[in-house]
Design a protein around this motif. Structure first.
Motif, PDB file in Angstrom:
ATOM      1  N   ARG A   1       0.870  -1.190   0.000  1.00 31.70           N
ATOM      2  CA  ARG A   1       0.000   0.000   0.000  1.00 31.70           C
ATOM      3  C   ARG A   1       0.904   1.236   0.000  1.00 31.70           C
ATOM      4  N   ASP A   2       0.624   2.174   0.882  1.00 31.33           N
ATOM      5  CA  ASP A   2       1.515   3.335   1.007  1.00 31.33           C
ATOM      6  C   ASP A   2       2.510   3.038   2.128  1.00 31.33           C
ATOM      7  N   PHE A   3       3.706   3.618   2.045  1.00 30.05           N
ATOM      8  CA  PHE A   3       4.671   3.469   3.131  1.00 30.05           C
ATOM      9  C   PHE A   3       4.010   3.899   4.452  1.00 30.05           C
TER      10      PHE A   3
ATOM     11  N   SER B   1       1.331   4.095  11.093  1.00 28.17           N
ATOM     12  CA  SER B   1       0.820   5.467  11.098  1.00 28.17           C
ATOM     13  C   SER B   1      -0.349   5.582  12.069  1.00 28.17           C
ATOM     14  N   ARG B   2      -0.584   4.514  12.849  1.00 25.13           N
ATOM     15  CA  ARG B   2      -1.796   4.489  13.669  1.00 25.13           C
ATOM     16  C   ARG B   2      -1.488   4.242  15.133  1.00 25.13           C
ATOM     17  N   SER B   3      -0.282   4.610  15.550  1.00 23.89           N
ATOM     18  CA  SER B   3       0.156   4.328  16.921  1.00 23.89           C
ATOM     19  C   SER B   3      -0.175   5.506  17.838  1.00 23.89           C
ATOM     20  N   SER B   4       0.238   5.396  19.099  1.00 24.05           N
ATOM     21  CA  SER B   4       0.083   6.533  20.029  1.00 24.05           C
ATOM     22  C   SER B   4       1.156   7.584  19.767  1.00 24.05           C
ATOM     23  N   LYS B   5       2.069   7.301  18.880  1.00 24.30           N
ATOM     24  CA  LYS B   5       3.095   8.245  18.419  1.00 24.30           C
ATOM     25  C   LYS B   5       4.040   8.618  19.569  1.00 24.30           C
ATOM     26  N   LEU B   6       4.334   7.632  20.415  1.00 25.12           N
ATOM     27  CA  LEU B   6       5.263   7.868  21.519  1.00 25.12           C
ATOM     28  C   LEU B   6       6.524   7.053  21.322  1.00 25.12           C
ATOM     29  N   ILE B   7       7.653   7.672  21.617  1.00 25.98           N
ATOM     30  CA  ILE B   7       8.926   6.959  21.646  1.00 25.98           C
ATOM     31  C   ILE B   7       9.236   6.837  23.127  1.00 25.98           C
TER      32      ILE B   7
ATOM     33  N   VAL C   1       1.099  -7.315  11.113  1.00 26.72           N
ATOM     34  CA  VAL C   1      -0.070  -8.187  11.324  1.00 26.72           C
ATOM     35  C   VAL C   1      -0.384  -9.064  10.115  1.00 26.72           C
ATOM     36  N   TRP C   2       0.312  -8.842   9.006  1.00 23.85           N
ATOM     37  CA  TRP C   2       0.122  -9.701   7.823  1.00 23.85           C
ATOM     38  C   TRP C   2       1.132 -10.867   7.794  1.00 23.85           C
ATOM     39  N   THR C   3       1.929 -10.994   8.831  1.00 24.17           N
ATOM     40  CA  THR C   3       2.984 -12.013   8.846  1.00 24.17           C
ATOM     41  C   THR C   3       2.444 -13.418   8.551  1.00 24.17           C
TER      42      THR C   3
ATOM     43  N   ALA D   1       1.876 -18.240   5.088  1.00 20.42           N
ATOM     44  CA  ALA D   1       1.022 -19.206   4.386  1.00 20.42           C
ATOM     45  C   ALA D   1       1.507 -19.385   2.945  1.00 20.42           C
ATOM     46  N   MET D   2       2.091 -18.315   2.355  1.00 21.74           N
ATOM     47  CA  MET D   2       2.596 -18.419   0.976  1.00 21.74           C
ATOM     48  C   MET D   2       3.800 -19.357   0.883  1.00 21.74           C
ATOM     49  N   VAL D   3       4.567 -19.447   1.976  1.00 19.67           N
ATOM     50  CA  VAL D   3       5.736 -20.331   1.939  1.00 19.67           C
ATOM     51  C   VAL D   3       5.305 -21.781   2.113  1.00 19.67           C
TER      52      VAL D   3
ATOM     53  N   LYS E   1      -6.533  -4.468  18.501  1.00 21.09           N
ATOM     54  CA  LYS E   1      -6.912  -3.133  18.006  1.00 21.09           C
ATOM     55  C   LYS E   1      -6.772  -2.070  19.093  1.00 21.09           C
ATOM     56  N   GLY E   2      -6.238  -0.926  18.698  1.00 18.53           N
ATOM     57  CA  GLY E   2      -6.198   0.237  19.594  1.00 18.53           C
ATOM     58  C   GLY E   2      -6.724   1.439  18.838  1.00 18.53           C
ATOM     59  N   ILE E   3      -7.634   2.195  19.456  1.00 13.18           N
ATOM     60  CA  ILE E   3      -8.143   3.381  18.763  1.00 13.18           C
ATOM     61  C   ILE E   3      -7.706   4.656  19.487  1.00 13.18           C
TER      62      ILE E   3
ATOM     63  N   ALA F   1      -7.719   3.997  14.050  1.00 13.76           N
ATOM     64  CA  ALA F   1      -7.559   2.699  14.701  1.00 13.76           C
ATOM     65  C   ALA F   1      -6.358   1.993  14.101  1.00 13.76           C
ATOM     66  N   GLY F   2      -5.639   1.250  14.919  1.00 15.13           N
ATOM     67  CA  GLY F   2      -4.478   0.494  14.435  1.00 15.13           C
ATOM     68  C   GLY F   2      -4.451  -0.883  15.059  1.00 15.13           C
ATOM     69  N   LEU F   3      -3.613  -1.743  14.495  1.00 20.46           N
ATOM     70  CA  LEU F   3      -3.529  -3.127  14.971  1.00 20.46           C
ATOM     71  C   LEU F   3      -2.125  -3.427  15.469  1.00 20.46           C
ATOM     72  N   ARG F   4      -2.006  -3.787  16.733  1.00 19.64           N
ATOM     73  CA  ARG F   4      -0.689  -4.165  17.271  1.00 19.64           C
ATOM     74  C   ARG F   4      -0.321  -5.550  16.772  1.00 19.64           C
TER      75      ARG F   4
ATOM     76  N   GLY G   1       6.687  -8.550  15.836  1.00 18.49           N
ATOM     77  CA  GLY G   1       6.491  -8.161  17.236  1.00 18.49           C
ATOM     78  C   GLY G   1       7.125  -6.803  17.492  1.00 18.49           C
ATOM     79  N   GLY G   2       7.618  -6.598  18.717  1.00 16.19           N
ATOM     80  CA  GLY G   2       8.308  -5.358  19.050  1.00 16.19           C
ATOM     81  C   GLY G   2       7.386  -4.163  19.105  1.00 16.19           C
ATOM     82  N   LYS G   3       7.997  -2.995  19.102  1.00 16.88           N
ATOM     83  CA  LYS G   3       7.206  -1.771  19.067  1.00 16.88           C
ATOM     84  C   LYS G   3       7.966  -0.726  18.257  1.00 16.88           C
ATOM     85  N   TYR G   4       7.280   0.358  17.981  1.00 14.26           N
ATOM     86  CA  TYR G   4       7.841   1.398  17.127  1.00 14.26           C
ATOM     87  C   TYR G   4       9.199   1.865  17.668  1.00 14.26           C
ATOM     88  N   THR G   5       9.230   2.141  18.966  1.00 10.25           N
ATOM     89  CA  THR G   5      10.419   2.712  19.608  1.00 10.25           C
ATOM     90  C   THR G   5      11.681   1.908  19.329  1.00 10.25           C
ATOM     91  N   THR G   6      11.541   0.575  19.252  1.00  8.18           N
ATOM     92  CA  THR G   6      12.738  -0.266  19.142  1.00  8.18           C
ATOM     93  C   THR G   6      12.957  -0.795  17.722  1.00  8.18           C
TER      94      THR G   6
HETATM   95  C1  LIG Z   1      -2.945   1.624  18.939  1.00  8.13           C
HETATM   96  C2  LIG Z   1      -1.465   1.424  18.921  1.00  8.13           C
HETATM   97  C3  LIG Z   1      -0.633   2.272  19.630  1.00  8.13           C
HETATM   98  C4  LIG Z   1       0.741   2.070  19.603  1.00  8.13           C
HETATM   99  N1  LIG Z   1       1.526   2.976  20.227  1.00  8.13           N
HETATM  100  C5  LIG Z   1       2.869   2.817  20.208  1.00  8.13           C
HETATM  101  C6  LIG Z   1       3.696   3.811  20.790  1.00  8.13           C
HETATM  102  O1  LIG Z   1       3.222   4.841  21.262  1.00  8.13           O
HETATM  103  N2  LIG Z   1       5.030   3.595  20.777  1.00  8.13           N
HETATM  104  C7  LIG Z   1       5.584   2.464  20.251  1.00  8.13           C
HETATM  105  O2  LIG Z   1       6.797   2.318  20.330  1.00  8.13           O
HETATM  106  N3  LIG Z   1       4.826   1.532  19.626  1.00  8.13           N
HETATM  107  C8  LIG Z   1       3.479   1.698  19.581  1.00  8.13           C
HETATM  108  N4  LIG Z   1       2.678   0.795  18.950  1.00  8.13           N
HETATM  109  C9  LIG Z   1       3.297  -0.354  18.271  1.00  8.13           C
HETATM  110  C10 LIG Z   1       3.847   0.023  16.893  1.00  8.13           C
HETATM  111  O3  LIG Z   1       3.016   0.948  16.254  1.00  8.13           O
HETATM  112  C11 LIG Z   1       4.007  -1.225  16.018  1.00  8.13           C
HETATM  113  O4  LIG Z   1       4.748  -2.185  16.713  1.00  8.13           O
HETATM  114  C12 LIG Z   1       4.707  -0.931  14.687  1.00  8.13           C
HETATM  115  O5  LIG Z   1       4.146   0.174  14.045  1.00  8.13           O
HETATM  116  C13 LIG Z   1       4.623  -2.154  13.777  1.00  8.13           C
HETATM  117  O6  LIG Z   1       5.325  -1.871  12.601  1.00  8.13           O
HETATM  118  P1  LIG Z   1       5.519  -2.956  11.461  1.00  8.13           P
HETATM  119  O7  LIG Z   1       6.451  -2.384  10.453  1.00  8.13           O
HETATM  120  O8  LIG Z   1       5.850  -4.274  12.065  1.00  8.13           O
HETATM  121  O9  LIG Z   1       4.048  -3.169  10.852  1.00  8.13           O
HETATM  122  P2  LIG Z   1       3.240  -2.264   9.804  1.00  8.13           P
HETATM  123  O10 LIG Z   1       3.414  -0.830  10.054  1.00  8.13           O
HETATM  124  O11 LIG Z   1       1.830  -2.764   9.812  1.00  8.13           O
HETATM  125  O12 LIG Z   1       3.906  -2.593   8.418  1.00  8.13           O
HETATM  126  C14 LIG Z   1       3.690  -3.792   7.705  1.00  8.13           C
HETATM  127  C15 LIG Z   1       3.531  -3.438   6.243  1.00  8.13           C
HETATM  128  O13 LIG Z   1       3.548  -4.623   5.445  1.00  8.13           O
HETATM  129  C16 LIG Z   1       2.747  -4.362   4.298  1.00  8.13           C
HETATM  130  N5  LIG Z   1       2.383  -5.632   3.657  1.00  8.13           N
HETATM  131  C17 LIG Z   1       1.529  -6.577   4.122  1.00  8.13           C
HETATM  132  N6  LIG Z   1       1.430  -7.592   3.231  1.00  8.13           N
HETATM  133  C18 LIG Z   1       2.248  -7.282   2.180  1.00  8.13           C
HETATM  134  C19 LIG Z   1       2.567  -7.945   0.955  1.00  8.13           C
HETATM  135  N7  LIG Z   1       2.010  -9.109   0.619  1.00  8.13           N
HETATM  136  N8  LIG Z   1       3.433  -7.334   0.107  1.00  8.13           N
HETATM  137  C20 LIG Z   1       4.010  -6.135   0.419  1.00  8.13           C
HETATM  138  N9  LIG Z   1       3.721  -5.476   1.584  1.00  8.13           N
HETATM  139  C21 LIG Z   1       2.859  -6.044   2.450  1.00  8.13           C
HETATM  140  C22 LIG Z   1       1.550  -3.620   4.883  1.00  8.13           C
HETATM  141  O14 LIG Z   1       0.842  -2.903   3.896  1.00  8.13           O
HETATM  142  C23 LIG Z   1       2.198  -2.740   5.945  1.00  8.13           C
HETATM  143  O15 LIG Z   1       2.458  -1.426   5.486  1.00  8.13           O
HETATM  144  C24 LIG Z   1       1.295   0.985  18.907  1.00  8.13           C
HETATM  145  C25 LIG Z   1       0.456   0.144  18.159  1.00  8.13           C
HETATM  146  C26 LIG Z   1      -0.912   0.382  18.148  1.00  8.13           C
HETATM  147  C27 LIG Z   1      -1.800  -0.470  17.320  1.00  8.13           C
END
Ligand SMILES: Cc1cc2nc3c(=O)[nH]c(=O)nc-3n(C[C@H](O)[C@H](O)[C@H](O)COP(=O)(O)OP(=O)(O)OC[C@H]3O[C@@H](n4cnc5c(N)ncnc54)[C@H](O)[C@@H]3O)c2cc1C
Length: 580
Positions: free
Chosen positions: A58-60, A66-72, A242-244, A249-251, A263-265, A346-349, A380-385
């Motif tokens: 999709r988009d970067f 782009s749906r987190s609490s935006k905290l480091i 969350v698409w892991t 399944a493709m492998v 889900k967190g909103i 809304a975002g998905l952890r 797994g993990g979180k944005y900060t790390t």
């Molecule tokens: C409500 C909420 C609040 C949070 N607040 C914090 C916070 O304050 N601080 C913090 O540190 N962490 C926070 N987190 C956790 C953090 O946001 C996540 O751990 C992190 O953003 C996950 O990043 P990611 O790159 O793993 O996943 P994503 O950002 O979901 O990236 C995965 C990407 O893979 C792409 N993709 C999927 N399938 C395919 C395919 N077949 N081909 C190509 N691309 C594909 C998707 O489109 C997506 O863009 C929060 C999470 C939530 C939900």
């Protein structure tokens, strides 16, 4: 910029060139997924001297990142769970990001923690926050933030007059950091591209290329043109959050990592609805709730509930929204109502799944797996790390590559816009005078572009009408929309209104009235005809209407069904992905 010479553009021409390169040459590393983790992996690999590619469906940043609490942050909650190592590591990252890697995008923020009990709570929380402050001195970095301080009830009410007097007996204030999460991902992708990574959004992986058991690349589709391509790589890194499980399944065979979604909103309300000179953190029955300053707004959240419906557009239901309002109203003198809510997201952890645990308790730590030769999974993990996750993933890649790979060096790699940022910030009044823009505008631009601000000013110098604010979203200049399309990889209206800017959550009409002007501004760099402009506007308005309607639904199922009624402008392929 260092290593990359200059910061490259991510425009339509560069995307086409990147796709051509990806199809033509075998890369050492191909990253699937352009969220914070995938973007981090691409930069880590490129700065270790590896040839790297990245594809995003999709988009970067359009997934969770782009749906987190935006905290480091280290997470005070993890400290309470005595997860000291995790907190220390995250606080080390907080210092690095604040001071070296992205001082333009990551900034200090303070939180007031109200006490509801007398002596013991002050002692207990005070000890925890003292430990949090001390752990902040990590990895040889200074903390870069002030220490906490204790407040009497009177002092707390002076700092945050919005609080109901009976809701607290006293308080403390501590410091953490906040980030523009969507812009950070895009900036990370741009930085990776400047170090030679070939990156393409709207390119979905649909299957794997195999030689025997070994993964030798991916099959992908350029969703913009419908063209299919094969991308060969010595190592593929899956960073799809969350698409892991879909990718696993493709492998074929059983997945080695199970990721479940929680889900967190968040709600966005105007700044004047809550009188406070600081952010606020509250303890709730299951977790914590943040009230976070965000420009002329507050962001309030979050929730934590299981989600197994549409992953691309998780829907916030009326029940979620009412829950957040109830929680925050518990401490406010003048309660908020639904009429105060400007925006909702809304975002998905991506949580590493355990057995039957409730989602709030599942681990936020990350895992790297190497299920078959040629494929690395990181989740797994979180944005900060993210940077540590990326380092660990590329370490696993290095293991699978012949020859020696340099160690990770991203702790010394500032992102695009970071170099020279502090000096420009100090010179912001001079910059305001020379550009003719108000100093408040320059500050806003510096926080978004850092030392690349000159590229925005150059656009305005060449075409002065671009220096005008957008009609209906006057925090942003017309030039920023053009730049998003020409330099920042935005390909559709939603990319600009939801992620390069945050107009979709910061305006009462969620960007509907500015959609036409923004689409017309994108038309230049994107070479859109009037029919495409109309299509973009129509799709954006339909999505906003569906989102609004879903937020009136009582259950997740109803909200999801309504949200699915608005198709994406560039739909991804269904799950019937080809197996290699
Ligand atoms: C409500 C909420 C609040 C949070 N607040 C914090 C916070 O304050 N601080 C913090 O540190 N962490 C926070 N987190 C956790 C953090 O946001 C996540 O751990 C992190 O953003 C996950 O990043 P990611 O790159 O793993 O996943 P994503 O950002 O979901 O990236 C995965 C990407 O893979 C792409 N993709 C999927 N399938 C395919 C395919 N077949 N081909 C190509 N691309 C594909 C998707 O489109 C997506 O863009 C929060 C999470 C939530 C939900």
């Amino acid at each position: 910029m260092a290593g990359g010479g200059t910061t490259v553009r991510l425009g339509p021409v560069e995307r086409a060139a990147a796709l051509a390169k990806l199809a033509a040459t075998e890369h050492e590393v191909l990253v699937v997924g352009g969220g914070i983790v995938g973007a981090g992996v691409a930069l880590d690999a490129a700065t270790r001297g590896l040839s790297a590619g990245l594809v995003e469906a999709r988009d970067f940043g359009s997934g969770t990142s782009s749906r987190s609490s935006k905290l480091i942050h280290g997470g005070l909650r993890y400290l309470e769970q005595l997860n000291i190592g995790l907190v220390r590591e995250a606080l080390g990252e907080r210092s690095l990001l604040l001071q070296r890697i992205a001082p333009h995008l990551v900034r200090p923020v303070s939180f007031l923690f109200p006490f509801t009990h007398h002596v013991w709570e002050r002692a207990y929380v005070g000890a925890g926050v003292t430990a949090y402050d001390l752990l902040g001195f990590s990895l040889g970095h200074t903390r870069g933030l002030p220490g906490h301080r204790q407040l009497t009830r009177r002092a707390a009410l002076q700092l945050a007059p919005a609080l109901r007097r009976s809701a607290l007996t006293g308080a403390l204030v501590y410091w953490d950091a906040q980030v523009d999460d969507a812009r950070y991902v895009m900036t990370l992708v741009r930085t990776a591209a400047s170090y030679g990574a070939h990156v393409a959004s709207r390119t979905q992986v649909t299957g794997f290329l195999r030689e025997g058991e070994r993964v030798t690349g991916v099959r992908a589709i350029d969703l913009e043109s419908g063209t299919t391509l094969e991308i060969r790589a010595q190592q593929v890194v899956n960073a799809t959050g969350v698409w892991t499980d879909d990718i696993q399944a493709m492998v074929g065979g059983r997945g080695s990592i199970n990721v479940r979604a929680s889900k967190g909103i968040h709600l966005v309300v105007p700044r004047d609805r809550i009188q406070s000179g600081t952010g606020i953190i509250l303890r709730t029955a299951v977790s914590v709730l943040f009230v976070i300053p965000w420009g002329r707004h507050w962001i309030i959240g979050t929730t934590d509930t299981d989600w197994s419906l549409d992953k691309a557009h998780p829907a916030a239901s009326r029940t979620d929204i009412d829950y957040v309002l109830d929680q925050v109203n518990g401490i406010l003198a003048v309660p908020l109502t639904r009429d105060d809510v400007e925006g909702v997201y809304a975002g998905l952890r991506p949580l590493l799944a355990g057995e039957s645990e409730s989602t709030s308790k599942l681990s936020r730590e990350h895992t790297v797996a190497h299920p078959v030769p040629g494929l690395v999974l990181i989740a797994g993990g979180k944005y900060t790390t993210y940077r540590l996750m990326a380092r660990d993933a590329v370490d696993a890649v290095a293991h699978g590559l012949d020859g020696r790979v340099a160690p990770s060096c991203t702790d010394a790699v500032p992102l695009a816009g970071a170099d020279g940022y502090v000096a420009l910030w100090n010179a912001r009044y001079t910059l305001a005078r020379s550009s003719g823009l108000h100093v408040a505008r320059i500050e806003h631009l510096l926080h978004r572009y850092g030392s690349l601000v000159g590229e925005i000013i150059d656009l305005i110098t060449a075409e002065p009408s671009l220096g005008r604010p957008l009609d209906g979203a006057d925090d942003y200049l017309r030039a920023e929309v053009v730049y998003a399309a020409s330099h920042e990889g935005a390909r559709h209206l939603d990319d600009v209104l939801a992620r390069r800017t945050h107009i979709s959550i910061e305006t009462w009409d969620r960007g509907v009235s500015v959609a036409q002007e923004a689409a017309e501004l994108m038309a230049g760099p994107m070479r859109w005809k009037s029919r495409q402009v109309a299509r973009e506007v129509e799709h954006y308005r339909a999505r906003i209407a569906a989102e609004r309607a879903s937020q009136d639904a009582g259950t997740d199922q109803d909200a999801d069904a309504i949200s699915l009624g608005a198709p994406d402008i560039v739909p991804v392929m269904g799950n019937g992905a080809v197996n290699g």
